[in-house]
Design a protein around this motif. Structure first.
Motif, PDB file in Angstrom:
ATOM      1  N   ARG A 123      37.757  54.067  46.444  1.00 61.18           N
ATOM      2  CA  ARG A 123      37.510  53.438  45.146  1.00 61.18           C
ATOM      3  C   ARG A 123      38.271  52.113  45.154  1.00 61.18           C
ATOM      4  NH1 ARG A 123      34.765  57.169  45.545  1.00 61.18           N
ATOM      5  NH2 ARG A 123      34.482  58.966  44.218  1.00 61.18           N
ATOM      6  N   LEU A 124      37.701  51.093  45.741  1.00 62.65           N
ATOM      7  CA  LEU A 124      38.348  49.796  45.860  1.00 62.65           C
ATOM      8  C   LEU A 124      37.643  48.823  44.924  1.00 62.65           C
ATOM      9  CD1 LEU A 124      40.394  48.002  47.340  1.00 62.65           C
ATOM     10  CD2 LEU A 124      38.693  47.694  49.139  1.00 62.65           C
ATOM     11  N   ARG A 125      38.429  48.098  44.101  1.00 62.91           N
ATOM     12  CA  ARG A 125      37.854  47.187  43.109  1.00 62.91           C
ATOM     13  C   ARG A 125      38.397  45.777  43.308  1.00 62.91           C
ATOM     14  NH1 ARG A 125      40.435  49.541  38.501  1.00 62.91           N
ATOM     15  NH2 ARG A 125      39.650  47.754  37.359  1.00 62.91           N
ATOM     16  N   PHE A 126      37.532  44.780  43.055  1.00 62.86           N
ATOM     17  CA  PHE A 126      37.895  43.371  43.128  1.00 62.86           C
ATOM     18  C   PHE A 126      37.521  42.724  41.807  1.00 62.86           C
ATOM     19  CE2 PHE A 126      35.761  44.819  46.965  1.00 62.86           C
ATOM     20  CZ  PHE A 126      36.630  44.519  47.988  1.00 62.86           C
ATOM     21  N   GLN A 127      38.443  41.990  41.221  1.00 60.39           N
ATOM     22  CA  GLN A 127      38.147  41.224  40.009  1.00 60.39           C
ATOM     23  C   GLN A 127      38.116  39.759  40.419  1.00 60.39           C
ATOM     24  OE1 GLN A 127      37.508  42.172  36.626  1.00 60.39           O
ATOM     25  NE2 GLN A 127      36.919  40.037  36.639  1.00 60.39           N
ATOM     26  N   PRO A 128      36.915  39.137  40.515  1.00 66.45           N
ATOM     27  CA  PRO A 128      36.844  37.732  40.924  1.00 66.45           C
ATOM     28  C   PRO A 128      37.558  36.810  39.941  1.00 66.45           C
ATOM     29  CG  PRO A 128      34.702  38.764  41.100  1.00 66.45           C
ATOM     30  CD  PRO A 128      35.594  39.730  40.355  1.00 66.45           C
ATOM     31  N   GLY A 129      37.970  35.681  40.444  1.00 63.91           N
ATOM     32  CA  GLY A 129      38.626  34.658  39.650  1.00 63.91           C
ATOM     33  C   GLY A 129      39.234  33.626  40.571  1.00 63.91           C
ATOM     34  N   PRO A 130      39.802  32.568  40.002  1.00 67.32           N
ATOM     35  CA  PRO A 130      40.351  31.497  40.832  1.00 67.32           C
ATOM     36  C   PRO A 130      41.672  31.860  41.491  1.00 67.32           C
ATOM     37  CG  PRO A 130      40.732  31.010  38.527  1.00 67.32           C
ATOM     38  CD  PRO A 130      39.894  32.269  38.580  1.00 67.32           C
ATOM     39  N   GLY A 131      42.299  32.964  41.045  1.00 58.74           N
ATOM     40  CA  GLY A 131      43.603  33.314  41.585  1.00 58.74           C
ATOM     41  C   GLY A 131      44.613  32.225  41.293  1.00 58.74           C
ATOM     42  N   LEU A 132      45.679  32.226  42.026  1.00 61.54           N
ATOM     43  CA  LEU A 132      46.689  31.190  41.939  1.00 61.54           C
ATOM     44  C   LEU A 132      46.516  30.335  43.191  1.00 61.54           C
ATOM     45  CD1 LEU A 132      49.136  30.059  40.437  1.00 61.54           C
ATOM     46  CD2 LEU A 132      50.546  31.690  41.688  1.00 61.54           C
ATOM     47  N   PRO A 133      45.862  29.177  43.069  1.00 59.35           N
ATOM     48  CA  PRO A 133      45.585  28.368  44.261  1.00 59.35           C
ATOM     49  C   PRO A 133      46.867  27.901  44.946  1.00 59.35           C
ATOM     50  CG  PRO A 133      44.271  27.636  42.395  1.00 59.35           C
ATOM     51  CD  PRO A 133      45.300  28.603  41.868  1.00 59.35           C
ATOM     52  N   THR A 134      46.903  28.022  46.263  1.00 63.98           N
ATOM     53  CA  THR A 134      48.012  27.549  47.082  1.00 63.98           C
ATOM     54  C   THR A 134      47.421  26.819  48.279  1.00 63.98           C
ATOM     55  OG1 THR A 134      48.118  29.483  48.526  1.00 63.98           O
ATOM     56  CG2 THR A 134      49.342  29.621  46.454  1.00 63.98           C
ATOM     57  N   PRO A 135      48.226  26.064  49.021  1.00 61.74           N
ATOM     58  CA  PRO A 135      47.693  25.405  50.217  1.00 61.74           C
ATOM     59  C   PRO A 135      47.124  26.395  51.240  1.00 61.74           C
ATOM     60  CG  PRO A 135      49.820  24.471  49.630  1.00 61.74           C
ATOM     61  CD  PRO A 135      49.605  25.663  48.747  1.00 61.74           C
ATOM     62  N   GLY A 136      47.599  27.640  51.243  1.00 58.70           N
ATOM     63  CA  GLY A 136      47.135  28.625  52.211  1.00 58.70           C
ATOM     64  C   GLY A 136      46.032  29.532  51.701  1.00 58.70           C
ATOM     65  N   GLY A 137      45.433  29.234  50.558  1.00 62.80           N
ATOM     66  CA  GLY A 137      44.385  30.078  49.996  1.00 62.80           C
ATOM     67  C   GLY A 137      44.689  30.418  48.556  1.00 62.80           C
ATOM     68  N   LYS A 138      44.215  31.556  48.090  1.00 66.58           N
ATOM     69  CA  LYS A 138      44.480  31.976  46.716  1.00 66.58           C
ATOM     70  C   LYS A 138      45.329  33.237  46.737  1.00 66.58           C
ATOM     71  CE  LYS A 138      40.163  32.819  45.196  1.00 66.58           C
ATOM     72  NZ  LYS A 138      38.995  33.337  44.481  1.00 66.58           N
ATOM     73  N   VAL A 139      46.240  33.320  45.778  1.00 66.50           N
ATOM     74  CA  VAL A 139      47.093  34.491  45.630  1.00 66.50           C
ATOM     75  C   VAL A 139      46.556  35.294  44.454  1.00 66.50           C
ATOM     76  CG1 VAL A 139      49.421  35.322  45.112  1.00 66.50           C
ATOM     77  CG2 VAL A 139      49.099  33.326  46.592  1.00 66.50           C
ATOM     78  N   CYS A 140      46.430  36.613  44.664  1.00 66.04           N
ATOM     79  CA  CYS A 140      45.913  37.508  43.641  1.00 66.04           C
ATOM     80  C   CYS A 140      46.860  38.686  43.472  1.00 66.04           C
ATOM     81  CB  CYS A 140      44.534  38.039  44.044  1.00 66.04           C
ATOM     82  SG  CYS A 140      43.294  36.753  44.301  1.00 66.04           S
ATOM     83  N   ARG A 141      46.734  39.347  42.370  1.00 59.92           N
ATOM     84  CA  ARG A 141      47.491  40.576  42.142  1.00 59.92           C
ATOM     85  C   ARG A 141      46.879  41.671  43.004  1.00 59.92           C
ATOM     86  NH1 ARG A 141      46.892  44.220  36.970  1.00 59.92           N
ATOM     87  NH2 ARG A 141      48.354  45.843  37.514  1.00 59.92           N
ATOM     88  N   PHE A 142      47.719  42.479  43.605  1.00 55.64           N
ATOM     89  CA  PHE A 142      47.264  43.597  44.433  1.00 55.64           C
ATOM     90  C   PHE A 142      48.021  44.824  43.977  1.00 55.64           C
ATOM     91  CE2 PHE A 142      47.612  45.829  48.705  1.00 55.64           C
ATOM     92  CZ  PHE A 142      46.344  46.354  48.651  1.00 55.64           C
ATOM     93  N   ASN A 143      47.306  45.745  43.331  1.00 59.67           N
ATOM     94  CA  ASN A 143      47.963  46.907  42.753  1.00 59.67           C
ATOM     95  C   ASN A 143      47.112  48.147  43.034  1.00 59.67           C
ATOM     96  OD1 ASN A 143      49.543  48.619  41.300  1.00 59.67           O
ATOM     97  ND2 ASN A 143      48.993  47.799  39.299  1.00 59.67           N
ATOM     98  N   GLY A 144      47.561  48.981  43.953  1.00 58.50           N
ATOM     99  CA  GLY A 144      46.827  50.201  44.277  1.00 58.50           C
ATOM    100  C   GLY A 144      45.494  49.897  44.908  1.00 58.50           C
ATOM    101  N   ASN A 145      44.425  50.136  44.174  1.00 55.00           N
ATOM    102  CA  ASN A 145      43.090  49.880  44.699  1.00 55.00           C
ATOM    103  C   ASN A 145      42.409  48.699  44.007  1.00 55.00           C
ATOM    104  OD1 ASN A 145      42.552  50.985  42.177  1.00 55.00           O
ATOM    105  ND2 ASN A 145      40.822  52.185  42.895  1.00 55.00           N
ATOM    106  N   LEU A 146      43.185  47.824  43.366  1.00 56.47           N
ATOM    107  CA  LEU A 146      42.626  46.690  42.626  1.00 56.47           C
ATOM    108  C   LEU A 146      43.171  45.373  43.162  1.00 56.47           C
ATOM    109  CD1 LEU A 146      41.089  45.428  40.184  1.00 56.47           C
ATOM    110  CD2 LEU A 146      43.188  45.755  38.872  1.00 56.47           C
ATOM    111  N   VAL A 147      42.252  44.464  43.516  1.00 53.73           N
ATOM    112  CA  VAL A 147      42.595  43.079  43.822  1.00 53.73           C
ATOM    113  C   VAL A 147      42.095  42.278  42.630  1.00 53.73           C
ATOM    114  CG1 VAL A 147      42.189  41.119  45.348  1.00 53.73           C
ATOM    115  CG2 VAL A 147      42.385  43.426  46.307  1.00 53.73           C
ATOM    116  N   ASP A 148      43.019  41.711  41.853  1.00 48.27           N
ATOM    117  CA  ASP A 148      42.674  41.020  40.610  1.00 48.27           C
ATOM    118  C   ASP A 148      43.009  39.545  40.745  1.00 48.27           C
ATOM    119  OD1 ASP A 148      42.254  40.162  38.005  1.00 48.27           O
ATOM    120  OD2 ASP A 148      43.097  41.994  37.135  1.00 48.27           O
TER     121      ASP A 148
END
Length: 191
Positions: A123-148
């Protein structure tokens, strides 16, 4: 003919999602590139978390808990979370094998990978969005089975860096992104 337990479990999960008010639609799996896989592995997407890195391109997904190679016939063969599989793509956005049944879906605004790998319920879930843009890509919250990747969530609790094709959750490269994230979410018990 009755469906197998894994297929029935995946169907029940899809039905539960549909009943929850959000429509589900299969995500398209990336087409098999023409020709044979190149000898040299050059990643086009990468996921970094907990000091680990998993990367992928059109032909491979490589990391500490995954080493899958796409064959010219479109199947994915190799090791995923401590088990060997030859995963066959389906027209419904799925990869299946004996003991494995993965469905890649758009569920309302989210993306999801549902099904099973052996006795693991996926049960893996992804919540699309711009994330926190950085020079190395985007940073997202990662909690259990959710990438937000919503901005407010990424700033509250960063935990995963998506770069290259991995950072494009609006048009996700599946199944590569899903397999890479599964390998960091569902770590084998014998590790």
């Amino acid at each position: 003919m009755r469906p197998s337990f894994p297929a029935a479990a995946a169907a029940a999960a899809l039905l539960a999602l549909s009943c929850a008010g959000a429509s589900t639609q299969p995500l398209s799996l990336s087409p098999t590139p023409p020709g044979e896989p190149p000898e040299d592995y050059v990643p086009t997407g990468e996921i970094q978390t907990r000091g680990e890195s998993t990367s992928f391109n059109a032909w491979r997904v490589v990391g500490p808990h995954v080493n899958m190679t796409r064959r010219p016939d479109g199947t994915w063969a190799g090791t995923l979370v401590g088990r060997n599989y030859i995963l066959k793509p389906g027209r419904d956005g799925s990869l299946t094998a004996p003991g494995a049944d993965l469905h890649f879906l758009r569920w309302g605004k989210e993306l999801a990978v549902l099904g099973n790998l052996g006795d693991l319920k996926i049960r893996l879930r992804f919540q699309p969005g711009p994330g926190l843009p950085t020079p190395g890509g985007k940073v997202c919250r990662f909690n259990g089975n959710l990438v937000d990747c919503r901005v407010e969530e990424a700033r509250a609790q960063p935990g995963i860096r998506l770069s290259g094709q991995a950072a494009n959750l609006d048009e996700p490269l599946m199944p590569q992104l899903g397999l890479a994230l599964l390998s960091i979410t569902y770590i084998p018990l014998n590790q």
